[in-house]
Design an enzyme around this catalytic site. Structure first.
Site, PDB file in Angstrom:
ATOM      1  N   ASP A  82      -7.334   6.117  -0.025  1.00 43.22           N
ATOM      2  CA  ASP A  82      -6.149   6.569  -0.764  1.00 43.22           C
ATOM      3  C   ASP A  82      -6.111   6.016  -2.186  1.00 43.22           C
ATOM      4  O   ASP A  82      -5.313   6.466  -3.010  1.00 43.22           O
ATOM      5  CB  ASP A  82      -4.866   6.123  -0.042  1.00 43.22           C
ATOM      6  CG  ASP A  82      -4.763   6.671   1.365  1.00 43.22           C
ATOM      7  OD1 ASP A  82      -5.047   7.871   1.539  1.00 43.22           O
ATOM      8  OD2 ASP A  82      -4.399   5.905   2.275  1.00 43.22           O
TER       9      ASP A  82
ATOM     10  N   ASP B 100      -2.264   3.611   2.361  1.00 45.14           N
ATOM     11  CA  ASP B 100      -2.576   2.228   2.726  1.00 45.14           C
ATOM     12  C   ASP B 100      -4.063   1.929   2.837  1.00 45.14           C
ATOM     13  O   ASP B 100      -4.447   0.798   3.141  1.00 45.14           O
ATOM     14  CB  ASP B 100      -1.903   1.865   4.050  1.00 45.14           C
ATOM     15  CG  ASP B 100      -2.494   2.637   5.229  1.00 45.14           C
ATOM     16  OD1 ASP B 100      -3.103   3.708   5.006  1.00 45.14           O
ATOM     17  OD2 ASP B 100      -2.352   2.166   6.372  1.00 45.14           O
TER      18      ASP B 100
ATOM     19  N   CYS C 284      14.777 -11.122 -32.175  1.00 43.16           N
ATOM     20  CA  CYS C 284      13.974 -12.357 -32.216  1.00 43.16           C
ATOM     21  C   CYS C 284      12.668 -12.161 -31.455  1.00 43.16           C
ATOM     22  O   CYS C 284      11.592 -12.539 -31.933  1.00 43.16           O
ATOM     23  CB  CYS C 284      14.762 -13.517 -31.610  1.00 43.16           C
ATOM     24  SG  CYS C 284      16.295 -13.927 -32.474  1.00 43.16           S
TER      25      CYS C 284
ATOM     26  N   ASP D  57       0.282   9.774   2.746  1.00 38.94           N
ATOM     27  CA  ASP D  57      -0.838   9.747   3.680  1.00 38.94           C
ATOM     28  C   ASP D  57      -0.217   9.623   5.072  1.00 38.94           C
ATOM     29  O   ASP D  57       0.906   9.130   5.206  1.00 38.94           O
ATOM     30  CB  ASP D  57      -1.747   8.556   3.371  1.00 38.94           C
ATOM     31  CG  ASP D  57      -2.837   8.381   4.410  1.00 38.94           C
ATOM     32  OD1 ASP D  57      -3.536   9.374   4.698  1.00 38.94           O
ATOM     33  OD2 ASP D  57      -2.974   7.265   4.941  1.00 38.94           O
TER      34      ASP D  57
END
Length: 766
Positions: A658, A654, A56, A460
C-alpha cells in the site's frame, strides 16, 4: 506663520515623507529567501525566547535563510521552537545561534528530543513572567503620567512640572517598553520589520514630539502626547501578556506531553533499589514502577501485575491489565500494585519520543493558506508606515498639524500584523493537540488541510476494514466427523506458518481438539502441505491442491462454502474428506465509520489485492459502491491517480503493497500495527484500533478550517476598518481616534483572534 514660509515648510515635509516612503520600500522590501541543497546536512532544534508576535518568527526565518549553508528553517511562534537544517561544512551551530541573538532574541540548543516540549513550555512561561514584571513596574508610572496629564487640562501647574511628567515617562519607555525599541532596531539592522517597528515608531514619535514641544513651544504648545506614549506601551504589553496566557492555554494539550516522563526512576540492581536520573537509563536496565508513577521507558514486565493507562498514546481512557511479559509504553501511569520491568527502549527511541517528534514536526509545518498570509504580512508593516505618512501629509497640508500627528500615531499603533499571523498557526496547534490526545498522530499541517476537502476515501481491505486475522467460519465433513477432520487438519498444519494455518490451529484450540505429531511433513509452495499421519497421506490446501492431486471432490462439498470464504480442503489419499471455510471478519466499527464518512460527503472506495468475490462481499456489507479487486501495488497507485482527477483523495492501508498508493494520496492513514514502510509513508498514524477516528479526523479538519477562516476574517476586517478610521477618514464628521484607543484596539485584536481559536478546543472526539 507667513504664507510663504508655511508653503515652503509643507513642501519640505512632503519631500521628506516621500523620501522616507521610497527608502522604506527599498530597504524593507521582502527579500527572497536563499536556501541550498547541499549534500552534507545536519539538523538542530532550538528553543527561542523573546518573540512577541509571528512577525518575530518570520524575521528569524528570514535572517537564517540568508546564511550560506542553510537548507531549511522553520520557526514556530506558538511553541518557541525552531528546526534548522544546514550544511556543517559551510555553517556552524554557533553562527546560527549568534544570528538569532543579533536579530534580538535568545536561542539555545536541545540535546534531547524528548526535552523539546518541556524546554519550549519553560521558555514561553519565562516570556510571560517577563511581560508580567514589565507591566507591574510600568503601572504606577503610567497611572501617574496619565492622571497628571489629564489634570493639566483643568488645573494650573508650574512650567517645570512638565519635566516631572517626562521623567516619570522614562521608566515606562526605557524599561517596560524598551524591548519594543530594541527589537525594532535589530530588525531594522537585518532589513526586517515587525510589530516592534510599528510600536516603536508610534511611541517614539509621541514622546519625541512631546519633548520637542516643550523645548520648542512654537511647534505646538498644547500638543503633548506623553500620556499617549506610556498608555500605548502598557496597553500593547497588556495585550501581549493576555495573548501569551491564552496561547499557553491553546497549547496545553501539546505542552502536556512534556510532563509525561518522570525526572527520576527507581533502578533495580541485585535487588537493591537506587533512584537515578531518567537520562542514565540504558536498554536492559531493570526498573521498579510503583502505583501512580509513570513508566520511564518502553518496557517489558518481568515481575508483578497491575493496570496501566495508555491514554497518552492510544487515546483510550480505560486502563489495560498487564502481567509478566506484557509491554508498557513510556509515560503510561501505573494504576495500582508495583511492578518490575526491563527497559527495551529508552530516551529518544521510545514510542512516546516518536509521538513528541511527530507532534513537534507537525506544528513546525505550515499549511498552504499560511503561505498566502505570510506574503501579506511581509509587506504589512511598510504598508502601514506608508499609510501613516500619507495621513500625516494630507492633514498637515490642510493646516491641521495636531490632527496630522494624531492620525499618524494612531495608524502606526492600530495596525496589527499579529492578528493575521496568529489566525492560522494557533488553530492548527490546537487541532494537532486534540488529535494527538485522541490517538491520532498527524505528521504535518498540510495533511490536515488536505482532509478539509477530501472527496474520496480509499480503503485497503485486509487489516484496515477487516481484522487481518482470518477465522474459521464454516466446517463441512464427509465420511468422517468434524472433530476427526479438524484433528487431521491441525496435525498436518503443525509446521506451517501460513495465516490460514494459524486460524485452523486457533479453531482447534477453541474446540479443544488436540493434534498429533506427523511422521513426515512437507510444505507445497502455492498449494498447501502434505503430512504422514497415522500412516495415511494427508493433504491440506486450497482448490488448486485438489486440482493438482486430481482428488475426488463431491459437488455437495464444493458448493457448501460461500463465495467470500477462502477454502482449505483436507484430502485423505485421493479423496476429499472435508474442508474449512475461512474469512477475515470485518471490524466492529467499520460499518459505522463508512456511514459517517458518507454523511460528510466523502465517497468510500475499496481497493484490494484479494479475490473479486471476497471484495464484493465485504463491500456489500459495508455499503461501498466502488470496488477494485485483485489489484497489484502499481494498480492501486493508478486508482488513486484516476480518482484525483475528480477531487482530493485520502487513503488508509497497512502493508508494504500500500506504501506507493499512500504516498500518491493527498492524505494517508496507517494503523499503528501497519508495516514500517506504510507507517513511514502515512500522514496520519492511528494509535488505537478504532476506524471511527477516521471520520472524526475529517470532521476535525473541517472544523479547523472554519475556525481559521473566522480568525482570518476577523483579522482582515479589523485592519480593513480600523486603519482608515485611524487615518482620520471620519474626522470630517467630528470623529478622530485617540492613539490610546487605537493601541487598546490593537491589543484587543490579537487577543480576540487567540480567543476565537480557543473555540476549537470545544471539539470532542468520541
Amino acid at each position: 506663520m507667513p504664507g510663504g514660509v508655511a508653503v515652503i515648510s509643507q513642501i519640505y515635509v512632503l519631500a521628506i515623507s516621500l523620501a522616507l516612503v521610497i527608502s522604506i520600500w527599498i530597504v524593507f522590501w521582502p527579500k527572497r529567501r536563499k536556501v541550498t541543497n547541499d549534500k552534507e546536512s545536519a539538523k538542530t532544534k532550538l528553543v527561542i525566547t523573546g518573540m512577541h508576535c509571528t512577525g518575530c518568527s518570520a524575521n528569524i526565518e528570514g535572517a537564517l535563510s540568508n546564511l550560506p549553508g542553510i537548507q531549511k528553517v522553520s520557526v514556530n511562534f506558538s511553541t518557541g521552537l525552531a528546526d534548522v537544517n544546514y550544511d556543517p561544512l559551510k555553517l556552524t551551530l554557533g553562527k546560527i545561534v549568534k544570528t538569532i541573538t543579533n536579530t534580538g532574541f535568545q536561542a539555545r540548543t536541545l540535546g534531547n528530543q524528548s526535552l523539546a516540549l518541556k524546554s519550549a513550555r519553560e521558555g514561553k512561561l519565562s516570556d510571560v513572567k517577563k511581560l508580567q514584571n514589565r507591566l507591574l513596574v510600568g503601572l504606577p508610572f503610567s497611572v501617574f503620567v496619565l492622571f497628571f496629564s489629564m489634570a493639566t487640562m483643568f488645573w494650573h501647574f508650574p512650567p517645570w512640572f512638565i519635566w516631572v511628567l517626562i521623567a516619570m515617562s522614562l521608566p515606562v519607555i526605557i524599561y517596560t517598553g524598551g524591548h519594543f525599541f530594541e527589537g525594532a532596531f535589530k530588525s531594522a539592522m537585518a532589513r526586517q520589520t515587525d510589530m516592534n517597528t510599528l510600536v516603536a515608531l508610534g511611541v517614539g514619535s509621541s514622546f519625541l514630539y512631546s519633548v520637542a514641544s516643550v523645548v520648542f513651544p512654537s511647534l505646538g504648545q498644547h500638543a503633548l502626547y506623553l500620556d499617549g506614549a506610556v498608555v500605548i506601551i502598557m496597553l500593547v504589553l497588556l495585550g501581549n501578556y493576555l495573548r501569551s496566557r491564552a496561547e499557553l492555554l491553546a497549547m496545553k494539550e501539546i505542552f502536556d506531553v512534556a510532563s509525561l516522563l518522570p525526572e527520576t526512576v527507581h533502578k533495580v540492581v541485585d535487588d537493591q533499589i537506587t533512584d537515578v536520573l531518567i537520562s542514565e537509563l540504558i536498554e536492559g536496565d531493570t526498573i521498579l514502577i510503583r502505583a501512580t508513577e509513570r513508566a520511564p521507558a518502553d518496557s517489558i514486565v518481568i515481575k508483578g501485575q497491575t493496570e496501566f493507562n495508555n491514554a497518552h498514546i492510544t487515546g483510550e481512557s480505560m486502563p489495560v491489565s498487564v502481567n509478566v511479559g506484557d509491554f508498557i509504553y513510556a509515560g503510561a501511569i501505573n494504576s495500582f500494585g508495583a511492578v518490575e520491568a526491563r527497559c527495551e527502549k529508552v530516551g529518544d527511541t521510545t514510542v512516546l519520543s516518536r509521538v513528541i517528534e511527530l507532534v513537534i514536526t507537525a506544528i513546525q509545518t505550515k499549511p498552504k493558506v499560511q503561505g498566502f498570509v505570510d506574503k501579506i504580512a511581509s509587506i504589512f508593516v511598510p504598508t502601514s508606515i506608508t499609510i501613516a505618512l500619507v495621513a500625516f501629509n494630507v492633514w498637515f497640508l490642510m493646516g491641521l498639524t495636531e490632527v496630522a500627528i494624531n492620525t499618524a500615531i494612531s495608524v502606526l499603533v492600530i495596525s496589527c500584523p499579529c492578528a493575521l499571523g496568529l489566525a492560522t498557526p494557533t488553530s492548527i496547534s490546537i487541532a494537532l493537540g486534540i488529535s494527538a490526545k485522541s490517538g491520532m498522530l498527524i505528521k504535518d499541517a498540510r495533511s490536515l488541510e488536505a482532509l478539509q476537502d477530501v472527496k474520496f476515501f480509499v480503503f485497503d481491505k485486509t487489516g484496515t476494514l477487516t481484522q487481518g486475522k482470518p477465522k474459521v467460519t464454516s466446517v463441512h465433513a464427509e465420511s468422517i466427523s468434524e472433530n476427526e477432520l479438524l484433528r487431521l487438519a491441525v496435525s498436518a498444519e503443525v509446521g506451517s506458518e501460513h495465516s490460514l494455518a494459524h486460524a485452523i490451529r486457533d479453531y482447534a484450540n477453541e474446540k479443544q481438539v488436540s493434534s498429533v505429531t506427523p511422521q513426515e511433513f512437507t510444505a507445497m509452495p502455492g498449494l498447501g502441505v502434505w503430512a504422514k499421519i497415522d500412516g495415511k497421506d494427508i493433504y491440506v490446501g486450497g482448490p488448486r491442491l485438489v486440482e493438482n492431486l486430481k482428488a475426488n471432490l463431491s459437488l455437495t462439498l464444493a458448493g457448501a462454502f460461500s463465495p467470500e470464504e477462502a477454502v482449505f480442503y483436507v484430502v485423505d489419499g485421493h479423496k476429499v474428506v472435508g474442508g474449512f471455510g475461512l474469512s477475515d471478519p470485518i471490524k466492529e466499527d467499520a460499518v459505522k465509520a463508512v456511514s459517517a464518512l458518507k454523511e460528510l460527503g466523502v465517497e468510500v472506495v475499496l481497493v484490494s489485492g484479494d479475490r473479486k468475490e471476497v471484495c464484493e462481499a465485504v463491500a456489500v456489507k459495508l455499503g461501498i459502491q466502488r470496488v477494485y479487486s485483485q489489484t497489484l501495488p502499481e494498480e492501486k497507485v493508478q486508482v488513486v491517480e484516476a480518482l484525483q482527477k475528480d477531487g482530493q483523495v485520502a487513503m488508509m492501508g497497512d502493508g508494504v503493497n500500500d506504501a506507493a498508493a499512500l504516498a500518491m494520496a493527498d492524505a494517508s492513514f496507517a494503523p499503528k500495527s501497519g508495516t514500517g514502510m506504510a507507517l513511514d509513508t502515512a500522514d496520519v498514524t492511528i494509535m488505537r484500533d478504532s476506524l471511527m477516528l477516521i471520520p472524526q479526523t475529517v470532521k476535525l479538519a473541517k472544523a479547523t478550517r472554519r475556525n481559521i477562516l473566522w480568525n482570518l476574517f476577523w483579522a482582515f476586517i479589523y485592519n480593513t476598518i480600523s486603519i482608515p478610521i485611524a487615518a482620520g477618514i471620519l474626522y470630517p464628521i467630528g470623529i478622530l481616534l485617540d492613539p490610546m484607543i487605537a493601541s487598546a484596539a490593537m491589543a484587543a485584536s490579537s487577543v480576540t483572534v487567540v480567543l476565537s481559536a480557543l473555540r476549537l478546543k470545544s471539539f470532542k472526539i468520541e
